[in-house]
Write a protein that holds these residues in place. Structure first.
Motif, short mmCIF file in Angstrom:
data_model
loop_
_atom_site.label_atom_id
_atom_site.label_comp_id
_atom_site.label_asym_id
_atom_site.label_seq_id
_atom_site.Cartn_x
_atom_site.Cartn_y
_atom_site.Cartn_z
N SER A 68 0.83 -1.21 0.00
CA SER A 68 0.00 0.00 0.00
C SER A 68 0.87 1.26 0.00
O SER A 68 0.62 2.20 -0.76
N LEU A 69 1.87 1.27 0.84
CA LEU A 69 2.75 2.44 0.90
C LEU A 69 3.53 2.62 -0.39
O LEU A 69 3.70 3.75 -0.87
N LYS A 70 3.97 1.53 -0.98
CA LYS A 70 4.68 1.62 -2.26
C LYS A 70 3.78 2.21 -3.33
O LYS A 70 4.21 3.07 -4.11
N GLN A 71 2.52 1.81 -3.38
CA GLN A 71 1.59 2.34 -4.37
C GLN A 71 1.42 3.85 -4.20
O GLN A 71 1.44 4.60 -5.18
N GLU A 72 1.25 4.29 -2.97
CA GLU A 72 1.08 5.73 -2.71
C GLU A 72 2.35 6.50 -3.06
O GLU A 72 2.28 7.57 -3.66
N ASN A 73 3.50 5.96 -2.70
CA ASN A 73 4.76 6.62 -3.02
C ASN A 73 5.01 6.62 -4.53
O ASN A 73 5.58 7.58 -5.06
N ASP A 74 4.60 5.57 -5.23
CA ASP A 74 4.75 5.53 -6.68
C ASP A 74 3.97 6.66 -7.34
O ASP A 74 4.42 7.26 -8.32
N ILE A 75 2.81 6.98 -6.80
CA ILE A 75 2.02 8.11 -7.32
C ILE A 75 2.83 9.40 -7.14
O ILE A 75 2.90 10.23 -8.06
N MET A 76 3.43 9.57 -5.98
CA MET A 76 4.26 10.75 -5.71
C MET A 76 5.46 10.79 -6.67
O MET A 76 5.80 11.84 -7.19
N ARG A 77 6.08 9.64 -6.89
CA ARG A 77 7.22 9.58 -7.80
C ARG A 77 6.81 9.98 -9.22
O ARG A 77 7.51 10.72 -9.90
#
Length: 72
Positions: free
Chosen positions: A58-67
């Motif tokens: 879940s955190l990776k998905q949210e951070n991927d959006i930021m990236r």
């Protein structure tokens, strides 16, 4: 509290703080790295936790959006 429960508790605390950062519009890249490291250590010690895996994903998905938005 078992060792596995302790891992899950620490992971939840880190995940919750990371969510606060993301909701505030800030990335939580370091938190993602920490959660991945905790998951790796758990596996090395013979533990598998769907909760921890879910927090990591879940955190990776949210951070991927930021990236993708170019936020650093």
């Amino acid at each position: 509290m078992t060792t596995e429960q302790a891992f899950e508790t620490v992971t939840k605390i880190i995940f919750d703080r990371a969510c606060e950062l993301i909701v505030g519009g800030n990335p939580a890249y370091e938190s993602e790295l920490v959660l991945n490291h905790i998951e790796m250590v758990m596996v090395e010690w013979g533990y598998r936790s769907p909760k921890v895996s879910e927090y990591c994903d879940s955190l990776k998905q949210e951070n991927d959006i930021m990236r993708d938005m170019g936020i650093e």
